[in-house]
Design an enzyme around this catalytic site. Structure first.
Site, PDB file in Angstrom:
ATOM      1  N   LYS B  43       0.874  -1.168   0.000  1.00 47.90           N
ATOM      2  CA  LYS B  43       0.000   0.000   0.000  1.00 47.90           C
ATOM      3  C   LYS B  43       0.917   1.225   0.000  1.00 47.90           C
ATOM      4  CE  LYS B  43      -3.889   2.218   2.207  1.00 47.90           C
ATOM      5  NZ  LYS B  43      -4.286   2.696   0.857  1.00 47.90           N
ATOM      6  N   CYS B 133      -2.679   8.554  -7.929  1.00 46.43           N
ATOM      7  CA  CYS B 133      -3.873   8.294  -7.121  1.00 46.43           C
ATOM      8  C   CYS B 133      -4.925   9.371  -7.407  1.00 46.43           C
ATOM      9  CB  CYS B 133      -3.509   8.297  -5.641  1.00 46.43           C
ATOM     10  SG  CYS B 133      -4.955   8.132  -4.592  1.00 46.43           S
ATOM     11  N   ILE B 195      -2.727   0.736 -15.340  1.00 52.35           N
ATOM     12  CA  ILE B 195      -3.072   2.088 -14.968  1.00 52.35           C
ATOM     13  C   ILE B 195      -3.510   2.149 -13.503  1.00 52.35           C
ATOM     14  CG2 ILE B 195      -3.862   2.807 -17.266  1.00 52.35           C
ATOM     15  CD1 ILE B 195      -6.742   2.141 -16.364  1.00 52.35           C
ATOM     16  N   GLY B 270      -5.642  -6.773  -8.151  1.00 54.56           N
ATOM     17  CA  GLY B 270      -6.042  -6.158  -6.884  1.00 54.56           C
ATOM     18  C   GLY B 270      -7.500  -6.391  -6.562  1.00 54.56           C
TER      19      GLY B 270
END
Lengths: 274, 310
Positions: B43, B133, B195, B270
Site C-alpha cells: 500500500k 492516485c 493504470i 487487486g
C-alpha cells in the site's frame, strides 16, 4: 435477484432499548432473504450520513428471523457512537452486511463468556444454541450491576446465567477470568465462545487452554471496506482479514495470531500496544 | 514455463499484487506470496503517518469498486518494520525464491519522494512511484502524473537517489498518457505500471440522495475498467522502450493473456480479490500454465506484445 450484502439498506431506527447508562440496542427491520440472514457472531457496517459522518463495524445482538428484525448493540465510547446514541426512533442509518464468519456449535454443553458490550454476539449465539437444545452456561461480566447485559433475555431462553461484576454488586465479585477458573472447578464443557475486551479474552484463552477446552473468540479491529480488499484489518502473522476469515477465530487460529492480546493498528496503520 | 523477468529480477510468474489491496502489513503480503503471486506492491506510504478519509472509503458498484481511502499509511519509519518482513527469511534476508517486494510510495514534491526512497532502498527489490492516485490530497497523486514536467522531475530525482529499479505508476485520467509515459522514461524510470484507478467516479445513495463515499469521489477499479487499461498498455507499448506492468480489472487467465499480448511484461491483480480471495493467484497461474501448454508458446516472453504484429 437477492441484494448484495455490500449494498446499503437505509433503515429507520424502529426501536431503541436503553440497556445501561452507556449501552443502547437499536432495532431495525431487516428482510431475512437468503444470503442476508445474520448468523450468531456476524457484524454489520453501520453508516451514519447525517451529523457525524462515518461508518463502523458493529456486532449483531438480535436476530429476529420470524419478525424480520435485527438488533445492533452499541456502547457510547467516542464521537461516532455518541452521535448514534443521540439518534431517536425514526432516524435513519445505512446498514450493509451481514459480514464475517460465525460461531459454530461443537458438542452439547457449552460455556459462553461475554465481557461488557462483548455480550452482543454472545447473546445471539446463546439463543441459537438453546434453540438447538444445547446446555449453555453463560458468564456475563461487567464492571457493575447496572452495566450487565441481556440477563433476562438469556434467562428466558433457558441458559444458566452466572453474573460477575468487578465491584461485586451482582453475582461473583471479580473479573471474568476469575469466574471462569471458578466455574471450571465444578463443570466441564465441550466448547466455549468468548467475546469481550481483548485483554480479558487473552486471560480467558490461557485458562481455557490449560483446561483443554477448545473455544472460539470474536476479535475486533479497525475496519474500512469490510469486503476483504483494503487490508486494514489484516492480522499478524497470518494476514487473516478480520472481516472475512474472522471475526470469529478458533483456539488453534488464536495461537497463530501473534498480535492477539498485544496490539492493534489504527486507521493509519500505526500499532498501539495494550 | 511461467517464469519471466522484470527489470533484472527473475519472477516465478507474471502475477503481482497491486498497490492498495491487502498491502498494509507484511503478514497479508506474505500470504499473497504464498498464494502464488510472484511479487507484491505495498500500500502506498510516504514520510508521515496519514489516517486517510473517514468511512465509507469503499463502495461496490457494477463491475468493481470505487474507493477513496485517502492514502492512509503509518509513515515510512513505522512501515519499515513491515518491509523488513516481506518475503524475508528468519535472519531478515530476502528469500531467493523468484518473488519480489515492491514499495509503493507517494509524496507532494521531488524531495519527499527521494527521501522516502532512500530510506527504504535496502528493504525492497523495487520502488513504484504513486503519481497517479485519483483521490489524493492536494499536490499528491494524479496532480503529479497529469503533469509531464513534474513527472519528469520526480522520476529523475528518485532515479538519482537510489540504485534499485523504479517504476512510475501512471494515471489514465489524462488527455495523452503517451506523453506522460515518455516523460517518465526520459526521467529514468525502469518500468511503468499502467493504470491507476479510473475517474474519479462516484455513487449516490438513492434513498438519501447522498454520495456514499465520505470523499464523495473515488477511483474506479475492477473488471469494468479492463478494456481501458488494456488500451493504455497497447498505446504506451508503442511509445516507450521500458517494460510495462499492466493492471486494471484482471480477473482470470484470459485477462492476463490480453495484457501480455497488449505489451505488458507482468501484471498486477487487486480488486478481483474481492470476488475470489487470495487464491486467485494460484488459480490464474494454473490456468495460464494450461493455456501455454496447449499453445505454440513456450514462455511468457514470447507472448508479450503479440497484438502489435501486423
Amino acid at each position: 435477484m437477492a441484494k448484495s450484502i455490500n449494498e446499503y439498506e437505509i433503515s429507520e431506527i424502529k426501536d431503541i432499548i436503553i440497556e445501561t447508562d452507556t449501552i443502547k440496542t437499536f432495532i431495525f427491520d431487516w428482510d431475512m432473504e437468503e444470503g442476508r440472514i445474520p448468523k450468531p457472531g456476524q457484524f454489520m457496517m453501520v453508516w451514519s450520513f447525517n451529523g457525524k459522518q462515518d461508518e463502523k463495524p458493529m456486532s449483531i445482538s438480535k436476530i429476529g428471523i420470524n419478525n424480520n428484525e435485527i438488533g445492533i448493540t452499541i456502547k457510547n465510547v467516542g464521537e461516532f457512537t455518541n452521535h448514534i446514541h443521540n439518534l431517536e426512533i425514526g432516524d435513519k442509518l445505512g446498514l450493509r452486511g451481514p459480514y464475517g464468519n460465525n460461531f459454530s456449535i461443537n458438542g452439547n454443553k457449552i460455556l459462553a463468556i461475554g465481557g461488557g458490550v462483548g455480550m452482543a454476539p454472545i447473546s445471539t449465539f446463546v439463543e441459537y444454541a438453546r434453540e438447538k437444545g444445547k446446555e449453555i452456561d453463560v458468564i456475563s461480566a461487567s464492571i457493575t450491576k447496572d452495566e450487565l447485559l441481556f440477563t433476562n433475555r438469556l434467562d428466558n431462553c433457558g441458559a444458566n446465567i452466572f453474573t460477575c461484576t468487578d465491584d461485586g454488586t451482582c453475582g461473583f465479585e471479580g473479573y471474568a477470568t476469575h469466574r471462569t477458573i471458578n466455574i471450571l472447578e465444578d463443570s466441564c464443557y465441550d466448547m466455549a465462545v468468548v467475546c469481550g475486551p481483548e485483554i480479558m479474552m487473552k486471560g480467558i484463552f490461557n485458562i481455557l487452554e490449560d483446561a483443554s477446552i477448545l473455544a472460539e473468540y470474536s476479535m475486533e479491529r479497525y475496519m474500512k471496506c469490510a469486503m476483504g480488499i483494503c487490508g486494514q484489518c489484516c492480522l499478524d502473522n497470518t494476514g487473516w482479514r478480520v472481516c472475512i476469515e474472522g471475526p470469529i477465530f478458533t483456539s488453534d487460529q488464536i495461537k497463530q495470531i501473534i498480535e492477539f492480546g498485544k496490539y492493534h493498528r489504527d486507521a493509519s496503520g500505526v500499532k498501539h500496544y495494550l | 514455463m511461467l517464469k519471466t523477468k522484470l527489470c533484472g529480477h527473475r519472477l516465478n510468474n507474471p502475477l503481482l499484487l497491486a498497490a492498495g489491496v491487502m498491502g498494509s502489513n507484511a503478514s497479508s503480503m506474505n500470504w499473497i506470496l504464498e498464494s502464488g503471486a510472484a511479487g507484491v506492491v505495498t500500500k502506498s506510504f510516504s514520510k508521515e503517518a496519514n489516517k486517510g478519509y473517514n468511512n465509507p472509503t469503499t463502495v461496490e458498484v457494477t463491475g468493481g469498486i470505487i474507493n477513496a481511502i485517502g492514502l492512509s499509511s503509518p509513515g515510512v519509519e513505522s512501515f519499515k518494520e513491515e518491509l523488513k518482513k516481506i518475503n524475508k527469511d528468519v535472519n531478515g534476508n530476502t528469500k531467493n525464491n523468484g518473488k519480489i517486494a515492491i514499495a509503493s510510495i507517494y509524496g507532494s514534491n521531488p524531495e519527499e519522494f527521494s527521501f522516502v526512497s532512500s530510506e527504504i532502498e535496502d528493504l525492497v527489490d523495487m520502488i513504484e512511484l504513486n503519481i497517479s492516485c485519483p483521490h489524493a490530497m492536494k499536490g499528491c497523486g494524479a496532480a503529479i502524473g497529469q503533469d509531464p514536467n513534474l513527472t519528469y522531475k520526480i522520476v529523475s530525482k528518485v532515479k538519482n537517489s537510489v540504485k534499485i529499479p523504479i517504476i512510475a505508476k501512471l494515471t489514465p485520467n489524462v488527455t495523452d498518457i503517451g506523453e506522460i509515459a515518455i516523460s517518465a522514461e526520459n526521467g529514468g524510470a525502469d518500468a511503468l505500471t499502467l493504470i491507476n484507478s479510473l475517474g474519479p467516479g462516484m455513487k449516490i445513495d438513492i434513498t438519501t440522495g447522498r454520495p456514499i463515499l465520505h470523499n464523495k469521489f473515488g477511483g474506479m477499479s475492477g473488471p469494468a475498467i479492463k478494456p481501458i487499461a488494456l488500451k493504455h498498455v497497447y498505446n504506451v507499448y508503442e511509445s516507450v522502450n521500458i517494460p510495462i506492468i499492466g493492471v486494471g480489472g484482471i480477473r482470470n487467465y484470459a485477462d492476463v493473456i490480453e495484457f501480455l499480448y497488449a505489451g505488458s511484461s507482468a501484471v498486477q491483480i487487486g480488486t478481483s480479490i474481492l470476488y475470489d480471495g487470495p487464491s486467485i493467484f494460484n488459480k490464474i497461474n494454473n490456468d495460464l500454465g494450461d493455456f501455454i501448454k496447449s499453445s505454440d508458446f513456450s514462455s511468457i516472453k514470447e507472448m508479450i506484445g503479440i497484438a502489435h504484429r501486423n
